[in-house]
Design a protein around this motif. Structure first.
Motif, mmCIF file in Angstrom:
data_model
loop_
_atom_site.group_PDB
_atom_site.id
_atom_site.type_symbol
_atom_site.label_atom_id
_atom_site.label_comp_id
_atom_site.label_asym_id
_atom_site.label_seq_id
_atom_site.Cartn_x
_atom_site.Cartn_y
_atom_site.Cartn_z
ATOM 1 N N ARG A 183 -17.914 -43.920 -32.652
ATOM 2 C CA ARG A 183 -17.593 -44.135 -34.062
ATOM 3 C C ARG A 183 -18.456 -45.235 -34.675
ATOM 4 O O ARG A 183 -18.984 -45.082 -35.775
ATOM 5 N N ARG A 184 -18.632 -46.356 -33.951
ATOM 6 C CA ARG A 184 -19.426 -47.465 -34.484
ATOM 7 C C ARG A 184 -20.888 -47.063 -34.677
ATOM 8 O O ARG A 184 -21.505 -47.415 -35.688
ATOM 9 N N GLU A 212 -21.178 -44.723 -37.684
ATOM 10 C CA GLU A 212 -20.984 -45.463 -38.929
ATOM 11 C C GLU A 212 -22.222 -46.275 -39.286
ATOM 12 O O GLU A 212 -22.628 -46.335 -40.452
#
Length: 268
Positions: free
Chosen positions: A254-255, A258
């Motif tokens: 996810r990081r 993003e």
């Protein structure tokens, strides 16, 4: 000759030496014990039995240690790659017969590796690929003058890479090489399965490691490199495959996504 020499060295190191030490320890121990209570043939037989038992125990401990080492290597490989399945788990089978790699096969793997290296580093580096058996024995090398870097202390489970002077060397187990080659068609890497995606991502990530990047940065760099090659048409990823990248635990995945999304927004 290389394969035979490697096998003999392993046999002596991992079984012969522990057996010798165990036999010596068993002989000395039994000799001391029976010295005070026996003599003549009784002592000779006891010492011989003690030596044999000690040698057997030495071999047993060596094999146990080898098994533990193999499990440790596998765990380390899994930790480095991600929480994702290992290639052997994804494929679910082992090659039953020797695989012959043509010059064209090696050129395809080399071209893919070189494309990734160029996206991961601005340094002028030579690129090489080595295909190894399960025991880590080199089966094929491209180009011919490339240095071969193989650690014969470890068995090969997944794609690895190393920086040796000005050479970036990607090491493919046979299964990984076959999986990657199945995806390459007319110079385009068409990812159709999770097995192919896994090999491609692991190759990119291990190259990033070899170039000195930290684990958290390597995942980001590997993902970015694959996106660049996809935008250039070198790699074709369907939506079902693209959404799996990077192959990392959910928080890391996810990081990374993003961060890349933010960069794309700022550039726009």
């Amino acid at each position: 000759m290389f394969r035979l020499g490697l096998s003999i060295r392993r046999l002596v190191r991992e079984v012969g030496l522990p057996a010798l030490i165990g036999g010596w320890a068993g002989t000395i121990t039994v000799y001391v014990v029976v010295e005070a209570v026996s003599g003549g043939w009784g002592k000779t037989v006891a010492v011989a039995v003690g030596g044999a038992v000690g040698a057997i125990l030495g071999i047993g401990l060596a094999l146990k240690g080898r098994l533990g080492k193999t499990e440790k290597i596998q765990a380390t490989a899994d930790d480095v790659s991600s929480s994702y399945s290992s290639l052997s788990d994804l494929i679910g089978y082992e090659m039953e017969a020797p695989v012959e790699f043509t010059g064209e096969d090696l050129l395809k793997l080399w071209a893919l590796t070189k494309s990734l290296v160029e996206k991961l580093s601005s340094r002028p580096l030579e690129t090489a690929v080595v295909i190894v058996s399960e025991e880590g024995v080199p089966e094929a090398v491209y180009p011919d003058d490339a240095p071969i870097f193989i650690d014969d202390e470890e068995d090969s489970y997944d794609v690895t890479a190393v920086l040796e002077e000005d050479w970036v060397i990607a090491v493919f187990p046979v299964e990984a090489a076959v999986t990657a080659l199945n995806a390459i068609d007319d110079g385009v890497v068409r990812i159709k399965s999770e097995e192919e995606l896994y090999v491609l991502y692991m190759l990119a990530k291990r190259l990033a490691y070899a170039l000195g990047q930290r684990p958290d940065i390597a995942a980001y760099s590997a993902y970015k490199a694959l996106l660049k090659l996809a935008n250039e048409g070198v790699i074709e990823l369907g939506e079902d495959m693209a959404r799996l990248l990077p192959l990392e635990p959910e928080d890391v995945r996810r990081r990374v996504r993003e961060q890349v999304g933010l960069e794309d927004t700022l550039r726009a």
